[in-house]
Design an enzyme around this catalytic site. Structure first.
Site, PDB file in Angstrom:
ATOM      1  N   GLY A  21       0.826  -1.273   0.000  1.00  0.00           N
ATOM      2  CA  GLY A  21       0.022   0.051  -0.011  1.00  0.00           C
ATOM      3  C   GLY A  21       0.862   1.328   0.070  1.00  0.00           C
ATOM      4  O   GLY A  21       0.169   2.355  -0.188  1.00  0.00           O
ATOM      5  N   GLY A  22       2.076   1.186  -0.016  1.00  0.00           N
ATOM      6  CA  GLY A  22       3.064   2.262   0.170  1.00  0.00           C
ATOM      7  C   GLY A  22       3.490   2.909  -1.185  1.00  0.00           C
ATOM      8  O   GLY A  22       3.607   4.201  -1.232  1.00  0.00           O
ATOM      9  N   THR A  23       3.027   2.121  -2.336  1.00  0.00           N
ATOM     10  CA  THR A  23       3.372   2.675  -3.589  1.00  0.00           C
ATOM     11  C   THR A  23       2.470   2.644  -4.690  1.00  0.00           C
ATOM     12  O   THR A  23       1.595   1.591  -4.329  1.00  0.00           O
ATOM     13  CB  THR A  23       4.752   2.012  -4.233  1.00  0.00           C
ATOM     14  OG1 THR A  23       4.714   0.603  -4.288  1.00  0.00           O
ATOM     15  CG2 THR A  23       5.976   2.087  -2.974  1.00  0.00           C
ATOM     16  N   LEU A  75      -0.255   1.467  -7.472  1.00  0.00           N
ATOM     17  CA  LEU A  75      -1.610   1.389  -7.494  1.00  0.00           C
ATOM     18  C   LEU A  75      -2.222   1.162  -6.015  1.00  0.00           C
ATOM     19  O   LEU A  75      -3.258   1.409  -5.709  1.00  0.00           O
ATOM     20  CB  LEU A  75      -1.945   0.151  -8.230  1.00  0.00           C
ATOM     21  CG  LEU A  75      -1.348   0.234  -9.825  1.00  0.00           C
ATOM     22  CD1 LEU A  75      -1.814  -0.839 -10.614  1.00  0.00           C
ATOM     23  CD2 LEU A  75      -2.097   1.349 -10.326  1.00  0.00           C
ATOM     24  N   PHE A  98       9.517  -9.405 -12.825  1.00  0.00           N
ATOM     25  CA  PHE A  98      10.493  -8.681 -13.978  1.00  0.00           C
ATOM     26  C   PHE A  98      10.591  -9.459 -15.014  1.00  0.00           C
ATOM     27  O   PHE A  98      10.174 -10.678 -15.038  1.00  0.00           O
ATOM     28  CB  PHE A  98      11.836  -8.889 -13.123  1.00  0.00           C
ATOM     29  CG  PHE A  98      12.423  -9.819 -12.630  1.00  0.00           C
ATOM     30  CD1 PHE A  98      12.758 -11.018 -13.322  1.00  0.00           C
ATOM     31  CD2 PHE A  98      12.478 -10.015 -11.292  1.00  0.00           C
ATOM     32  CE1 PHE A  98      13.233 -12.218 -13.012  1.00  0.00           C
ATOM     33  CE2 PHE A  98      12.968 -11.462 -10.689  1.00  0.00           C
ATOM     34  CZ  PHE A  98      13.236 -12.301 -11.533  1.00  0.00           C
ATOM     35  N   TYR A 131      -2.842 -11.686 -17.891  1.00  0.00           N
ATOM     36  CA  TYR A 131      -2.205 -12.869 -18.174  1.00  0.00           C
ATOM     37  C   TYR A 131      -2.458 -13.972 -17.192  1.00  0.00           C
ATOM     38  O   TYR A 131      -1.844 -15.078 -17.469  1.00  0.00           O
ATOM     39  CB  TYR A 131      -0.839 -12.556 -18.658  1.00  0.00           C
ATOM     40  CG  TYR A 131       0.167 -11.881 -17.622  1.00  0.00           C
ATOM     41  CD1 TYR A 131       0.532 -12.620 -16.435  1.00  0.00           C
ATOM     42  CD2 TYR A 131       0.648 -10.608 -17.784  1.00  0.00           C
ATOM     43  CE1 TYR A 131       1.405 -11.950 -15.573  1.00  0.00           C
ATOM     44  CE2 TYR A 131       1.534 -10.016 -17.037  1.00  0.00           C
ATOM     45  CZ  TYR A 131       1.703 -10.637 -15.707  1.00  0.00           C
ATOM     46  OH  TYR A 131       2.823 -10.143 -14.764  1.00  0.00           O
ATOM     47  N   ARG A 136      10.825  -2.337 -13.991  1.00  0.00           N
ATOM     48  CA  ARG A 136      10.928  -3.749 -13.894  1.00  0.00           C
ATOM     49  C   ARG A 136      10.493  -4.497 -15.358  1.00  0.00           C
ATOM     50  O   ARG A 136      11.221  -5.586 -15.840  1.00  0.00           O
ATOM     51  CB  ARG A 136      10.417  -4.624 -12.974  1.00  0.00           C
ATOM     52  CG  ARG A 136      10.973  -4.254 -11.600  1.00  0.00           C
ATOM     53  CD  ARG A 136      10.384  -5.051 -10.329  1.00  0.00           C
ATOM     54  NE  ARG A 136      10.978  -4.482  -9.102  1.00  0.00           N
ATOM     55  CZ  ARG A 136      10.982  -3.192  -8.334  1.00  0.00           C
ATOM     56  NH1 ARG A 136       9.948  -2.505  -8.757  1.00  0.00           N
ATOM     57  NH2 ARG A 136      11.657  -3.055  -7.193  1.00  0.00           N
TER      58      ARG A 136
END
Ligand code: HXC
Ligand code: NAP
Length: 298
Positions: free
Chosen positions: A29-31, A33, A111, A161, A213
């Protein structure tokens, strides 16, 4: 915006109290979306617990989100691969807010790589973060809700996917496919406890974490996602946040076991056998029509 552009809104969709009296744990939750969805949950009246491995990032985000929304945020460091750390998040959540109503499994690792270049540990690392991590959080929250005889809502962030598979991100595809199976399985098994389980499959929504990534160097220009999307654009974070808030809210109380795609039609464009005919210039269609009509009776 020209006449053929599909209109869209990047405003918040739900009424202000749509998530009042709910406490929601958001992994990752820190970055990116996770942050965008958490911010909107706060605007709708929820308390939010954000977790990830980097406490400094979480604390900075938490204080910025509190300032922006006036809501309450608890930041707790947790590697979702470790079940005891997940249980500690639950304990701290209950200590601060008294109860928890929602879980957003959003944390992920990924990645690009040709699969044959991966070590066993590289493959396992992605499976552990995405599938085992989502399972750990789901198990901890599910056990708690069932023991408390309390309803709960689980929302899993997957990818398109997960349905189709994809080369070059095979560990992620395997893991997200597993999370989709978990979503549908638990919708059936835990519905009787009042626990709803749903998923969102986002298409391209630019974030630093994913773009660094998945599209390093000049790949972002060479492999411009918006050209793969029939609507010719990437997603805006608020569009995803609107859908996530709806699925977390009681307004979606009869939706259970669903995986909703929000991708501007990207994966369908990739899947349809003849969609590549898009590349044919308009002026060529008269000639092609003559050729196809000319086969009549042959
Ligand atoms: C090959 C790699 C690699 C790479 C790491 N490894 N990066 N192998 N190519 N680019 C290998 C390492 O050598 C090691 O194997 C193993 O993977 C574990 O690496 P660590 O660095 O020790 O792991 P860790 O510190 O746990 O970090 C996890 C991580 C990292 C996944 C590698 O990138 C991370 O922290 N990611 C979190 C955020 C993230 O990925 N966000 C993007 C989500 S986007 P060996 O054998 O050497 O020990 C997403 C979008 C999907 O999911 C759809 C978009 C449209
Ligand atoms: P992001 O910013 O890199 O988010 C990933 C988050 O997961 C980070 O906050 C990271 O924080 C956390 N995380 C990673 N490993 C963790 C671990 N072991 N334990 C706890 N937290 C961990 O990327 P994003 O684009 O916002 O992705 C969010 C979600 O959307 C992911 O599930 C991703 O698969 C999905 N998604 C994204 C897109 C897109 O276009 N962006 C498309 C489809 C799906 P720390 O590093 O601090 O741990």
């Amino acid at each position: 915006m020209d006449k053929t552009t599909q209109p869209y809104s990047s405003a918040g969709m739900l009424r202000d109290d749509a998530l009042a009296e709910k406490t929601i744990i958001v992994t990752g939750g820190g970055t990116g979306l996770g942050r965008a969805m958490s911010t909107y949950f706060l605007k709708l009246g929820a308390n939010v617990v954000i977790t990830s491995r980097k406490l400094d990032v979480l604390q900075k985000t938490a204080s910025e989100m509190e300032q922006e929304t006036g809501g309450k945020v608890l930041a707790v460091a947790c590697d979702v691969r470790n079940y005891d750390e997940v249980e500690a998040v639950l304990a701290k959540t209950l200590e601060k807010f008294g109860s928890v109503e929602g879980l957003l499994n959003n944390a992920a690792g990924n990645f690009i790589s040709p699969t044959e270049r991966l070590s066993a540990n590289a493959f396992g690392t992605i499976i552990d973060i995405v599938l085992k991590g989502s399972a750990n959080c789901t198990l901890a929250l599910g056990k708690h809700w069932i023991a408390q005889k309390q309803p709960g809502t689980i929302l899993n962030i997957i990818t398109t996917y997960a349905f189709t598979g994809s080369g070059y991100v095979v560990p992620s595809a395997c893991a997200k496919g597993g999370v989709l199976a978990m979503t549908r399985s638990l919708a059936a098994e835990w519905g009787k406890y009042g626990i709803r389980t749903n998923a969102i499959a986002p298409g391209p929504f630019p974030t630093k974490g994913a773009w660094e990534r998945l599209l390093p160097g000049d790949l972002a220009e060479k492999f411009d996602f918006k050209n793969r999307v029939p609507l010719k654009r990437v997603g805006e974070h608020q569009e995803l946040a609107n859908l996530a808030a709806f699925l977390m809210s009681d307004f979606s109380g009869y939706i259970n076991g669903e995986a909703i795609t929000i991708d501007g039609g990207e994966w369908m464009q990739g899947a349809g056998q003849f969609n590549g005919l898009e590349a044919i210039p308009a002026e060529m269609w008269d000639m092609l029509e003559q050729l196809t009509r000319g086969t009549k009776g042959s």
